[in-house]
Design a protein around this motif. Structure first.
Motif, short mmCIF file in Angstrom:
data_model
loop_
_atom_site.label_atom_id
_atom_site.label_comp_id
_atom_site.label_asym_id
_atom_site.label_seq_id
_atom_site.Cartn_x
_atom_site.Cartn_y
_atom_site.Cartn_z
N HIS A 32 5.47 12.33 90.08
CA HIS A 32 6.66 11.78 89.05
C HIS A 32 7.63 13.18 88.69
O HIS A 32 7.22 13.94 88.32
CB HIS A 32 5.98 11.34 87.48
N MET A 130 29.59 5.60 92.33
CA MET A 130 28.38 6.54 92.70
C MET A 130 28.55 6.88 94.00
O MET A 130 28.17 8.71 93.88
CB MET A 130 26.95 5.89 91.77
N ASP A 162 18.70 1.05 88.81
CA ASP A 162 17.93 1.96 88.31
C ASP A 162 16.95 2.43 88.25
O ASP A 162 16.05 2.71 87.44
CB ASP A 162 18.73 2.72 86.85
N GLU A 164 13.11 4.03 88.95
CA GLU A 164 12.21 5.00 89.03
C GLU A 164 12.10 5.91 90.22
O GLU A 164 11.18 6.79 90.27
CB GLU A 164 11.28 5.14 88.20
N THR A 192 19.95 14.63 89.21
CA THR A 192 20.27 15.55 87.40
C THR A 192 20.70 14.95 86.33
O THR A 192 20.61 14.78 85.27
CB THR A 192 21.78 16.69 87.95
N GLU A 193 21.25 13.19 87.26
CA GLU A 193 21.53 12.47 86.16
C GLU A 193 20.47 11.72 86.01
O GLU A 193 20.09 10.78 84.28
CB GLU A 193 22.83 11.59 86.25
N LEU A 194 19.19 11.08 85.99
CA LEU A 194 18.42 9.73 85.69
C LEU A 194 17.24 10.90 86.47
O LEU A 194 17.49 12.34 87.58
CB LEU A 194 18.36 9.54 86.92
N THR A 195 15.74 10.41 86.51
CA THR A 195 14.77 11.39 87.02
C THR A 195 13.75 9.70 87.89
O THR A 195 13.61 8.78 87.45
CB THR A 195 13.40 11.22 85.40
N TYR B 4 0.45 6.11 85.56
CA TYR B 4 1.99 6.29 85.13
C TYR B 4 2.09 6.05 84.35
O TYR B 4 1.53 4.35 84.22
CB TYR B 4 2.53 6.53 86.39
N LEU B 33 17.90 -0.35 81.52
CA LEU B 33 18.11 -1.85 82.71
C LEU B 33 15.73 -1.84 81.82
O LEU B 33 15.81 -3.14 81.36
CB LEU B 33 18.03 -1.31 83.79
N GLN B 65 16.12 8.17 77.34
CA GLN B 65 16.40 7.70 78.95
C GLN B 65 17.34 7.15 78.54
O GLN B 65 17.26 5.74 77.96
CB GLN B 65 15.54 7.89 79.30
N MET B 66 18.15 7.42 79.37
CA MET B 66 19.81 6.82 79.85
C MET B 66 20.47 5.98 81.09
O MET B 66 20.27 7.68 81.36
CB MET B 66 21.16 7.19 78.88
N ASP B 67 20.54 5.55 81.47
CA ASP B 67 20.51 5.12 83.07
C ASP B 67 22.18 4.17 82.43
O ASP B 67 22.24 4.31 81.68
CB ASP B 67 19.04 4.21 83.43
N ASN B 68 22.97 3.51 84.00
CA ASN B 68 24.00 3.79 84.23
C ASN B 68 23.78 1.96 83.40
O ASN B 68 24.83 1.85 82.55
CB ASN B 68 23.74 3.19 85.61
N ALA B 69 22.33 1.28 83.29
CA ALA B 69 23.28 -0.05 82.33
C ALA B 69 23.03 0.50 81.34
O ALA B 69 24.01 -0.37 80.10
CB ALA B 69 21.87 -1.27 82.71
N GLU B 91 23.61 15.49 79.88
CA GLU B 91 23.74 14.43 80.92
C GLU B 91 24.51 13.52 80.48
O GLU B 91 25.27 12.60 80.63
CB GLU B 91 22.58 14.70 80.77
N LYS B 94 27.90 13.38 81.00
CA LYS B 94 28.37 13.43 82.43
C LYS B 94 28.42 11.80 81.99
O LYS B 94 30.00 11.26 83.56
CB LYS B 94 27.09 13.91 83.63
N LEU B 98 31.68 9.45 83.91
CA LEU B 98 31.59 9.10 85.28
C LEU B 98 32.35 7.27 85.19
O LEU B 98 33.54 6.65 85.40
CB LEU B 98 29.98 8.69 85.81
#
Lengths: 259, 378
Positions: A32, A130, A162, A164, A192-195, B4, B33, B65-69, B91, B94, B98
């Motif tokens: 992961h 992006m 988005d 993983e 760096t922004e997302l895992t 996992y 999302l 965790q935070m994604d674009n959505a 983060e 950032k 954007l």
């Protein structure tokens, strides 16, 4: 790097096309949050392995688990949920030529059926931003785009939900050095922004060295080396010697790392 | 095996009172999302409701965790600007930067009320373009034919023979089946009518003239247009998509000589033969029914046929076949070469090619009927 266990787990994988043996007893665990680079000569079965990880082809023997689930024999809903967590960048982009750039990226979002059109519009614009594509290109058709743009838009589509897990098949093939550097930077920023867990098949040593945490080398139907770059180049194998320590390889390595 | 784990819990909103008495909204859990799923719409409304209070302090630091959505969800709830009191992790900062830089999507193009006129104009220009490029292609073929007449060594025999086999030999099955059935049906219906007048013998005239002069050539041409026409267009189209056409050009091998001319010549040779075959089978079908329905013997039918059908009809049918074959090949190649390198254009080009080829075949048939109206009919 070993936080959270295997995202993709390959066990005892054999692949045969007719009499031609492609893979023989391959074991692999993608952790992961790591970037795994997959290298090998032409015909060493990199793409075949990627396609098997995606469930597009079935191995002759052995199993592949993605997010702990087998790719075969469970219900459609589960499979779909799993697919929504993976993004794929195909070698030639595989943008739908009948759809505009905007619709290409919006398609996976619309298929989710939980997002409203306003949200989709914002998300598409964000994804385009992006990958550094100007909003005025959103209405263009894939046929009107250059190779570098197709790659970047295909990445935006792969990132639409988005995911993983991101699988990249030759992400920088056919891009000029400047664009491929840009691509590498893009992936680095996204990490760096997302895992993100990334599996990347590539021929391009620059990309490989810049992005990979670990490298898996396929040669002679087997996985001859698996580990960080330093470990891999110290393995004694003709393909590794040729690929990493040849004229070109040495030059690249000298630029990137001090070994 | 290490399992996992998924994304964890979905987004949780918690309203607390911070020190100093200010209201504070603490968001925790996953703002992604996949974690939000079906809750996205209700959550969106709820967040918007909270956002109406300007004094509210937003605390995002507990979001795992935070994604674009997720970011867009919050951004939209805030009305596309940051709330006055906001606690963030770097983060997240950032991600919001954007969003702030994001340019607004271009407005949809305004509707053009002149569109019927422009559409008509475009159609006319397109037709003109088709006509001129078809004429150019035919002219090029003529020049190629002259060139080959002078240099017989350069005639592409292999391509011609391959096309002959594909468009001629392989079409025998389907044309025989269709021809036979049409012959049977035609003979059955006509014999019923003729019996009423006791004019049984005229079945030979009706079948002979209609099949040899009209139906045989037309059926064969329509079948070949659908079958070989589409495959020729698709073949050239895929060659365009895979850049094979460009490869030929840079090798100095002209498309018209190597790709178009062999197809046109092969279909020009194959079509009369297919027409002959289709007519013969259709007549055989008609003959079988005439025997069953009217008791006309096969021998009698065959011996009477030359007397009732002048030989000119056969030549007319074969001539029609040759012209139709060459035109079908020409139209298919014309559309095939126009295909652009995307799948949409490939499908559209193939459809247009077949539709045009069949239409033109029927037009040619009508022209023949007018020009030769007093040939072959007693």
């Amino acid at each position: 790097m070993e936080n959270g266990g295997c995202v993709i787990e390959v066990e005892g994988l054999h692949t045969r096309f007719g009499n031609h043996v492609v893979h023989e007893d391959i074991d692999l665990c993608v952790y992961h949050g790591e970037v795994l680079g997959l290298v090998g000569g032409s015909g060493s079965g990199k793409t075949a392995l990627m396609r098997q990880m995606l469930g597009l082809e079935r191995p002759t023997h052995g199993s592949i688990r993605v997010f702990g689930q087998s790719l075969y024999g469970h219900n459609r809903k589960q499979l779909r949920a799993m697919r929504n967590r993976c993004g794929v960048l195909f070698q030639k982009g595989a943008l739908f030529s009948a759809l505009s750039v905007y619709d290409n990226i919006a398609l996976p979002m619309r298929e989710l059926r939980t997002l409203d059109e306003d949200m989709i519009r914002r998300l598409v614009m964000l994804k385009l931003k992006m990958v550094d594509i100007d909003a005025r290109h959103a209405d263009k058709m894939p046929a009107e785009l250059s190779g570098g743009m197709i790659k970047r838009i295909a990445l935006a589509r792969a990132m639409a939900l988005d995911p993983e897990l991101l699988l990249l098949d030759e992400p920088t093939a056919g891009l000029d050095p400047e664009l491929s550097d840009g691509f590498v930077k893009l992936i680095q920023t996204m990490r760096t922004e997302l895992t993100l867990t990334i599996v990347m098949a590539t021929h391009d040593l620059d990309t490989l060295v810049a992005l990979s945490d670990r490298i898996a080398v396929l040669a002679d139907q087997r996985m001859v080396a698996l580990g960080p770059l330093k470990e891999v180049i110290n393995r004694n194998h003709p393909f590794i010697a040729n690929f990493f320590l040849g004229e070109r390889g040495k030059r690249t390595l000298a630029n990137h790392v001090d070994i | 095996m290490a399992e996992y784990r998924g994304n964890g819990s979905s987004l949780v909103l918690r309203r607390v009172t911070a020190e100093g008495g200010a209201p504070r909204l603490v968001l925790s859990g996953s703002c992604t999302l996949s974690a939000l799923g079906q809750r996205l719409q209700p959550l969106s409304a709820k967040l918007a409701e909270y956002a109406t209070d300007p004094a509210l302090q937003w605390d995002l630091t507990e979001i795992a965790q935070m994604d674009n959505a997720g970011a867009v969800l919050l951004w939209r709830a805030w009305g596309e600007r940051r709330p006055q009191h906001l606690l963030l992790r770097p983060e997240q900062e950032k991600a919001l930067n954007l969003l702030e830089m994001m340019s607004p999507p271009p407005p949809p193009a305004s509707r053009d009320w002149l569109w019927p006129v422009t559409a008509l104009g475009k159609a006319v220009f397109l037709l003109w373009e088709h006509l001129t490029s078809m004429v150019i292609l035919s002219g090029q073929l003529l020049l190629d034919a002259l060139y080959l007449a002078v240099h017989p060594g350069r005639i592409p025999w292999r391509e011609i023979s391959a096309n002959l086999y594909r468009t001629g030999a392989q079409a025998l099955g389907i044309t025989a089946l269709v021809g036979f059935l049409i012959g049977v049906v035609l003979s059955f219906l006509s014999s019923r009518q003729l019996q009423m007048f006791g004019a049984d013998i005229f079945i030979i005239n009706i079948l002979g003239i209609s099949i040899i002069r009209e139906l045989g050539p037309l059926l064969a041409a329509i079948l070949v247009a659908g079958r070989s026409g589409s495959s020729m267009t698709a073949q050239l189209g895929v060659m365009r998509v895979t850049e094979e056409l460009d490869a030929l050009t840079v090798m100095g091998i002209p498309h018209s000589l190597r790709l178009v001319l062999p197809k046109v010549m092969a279909l020009g040779i194959a079509m009369p033969l297919v027409v002959l075959w289709t007519s013969a089978i259709a007549l055989a079908g008609g003959m079988v029914v005439a025997e069953i329905q009217l008791g006309l013997g096969y021998q009698f039918f065959l011996s009477k046929l030359p007397d009732s059908v002048p030989i000119a009809n056969l030549w007319l049918g074969l001539g029609k076949g040759m012209v139709c074959g060459m035109v079908i090949a020409l139209i298919s190649c014309h559309f095939g070469l126009r295909i652009k390198s995307n799948t949409e254009s490939l499908g559209e080009g193939t459809t247009n090619s077949v539709v045009t080829a069949i239409t033109v075949v029927i037009i040619i048939d009508a022209i023949f009927a007018i020009i030769f109206s007093d040939v072959g009919i007693k």
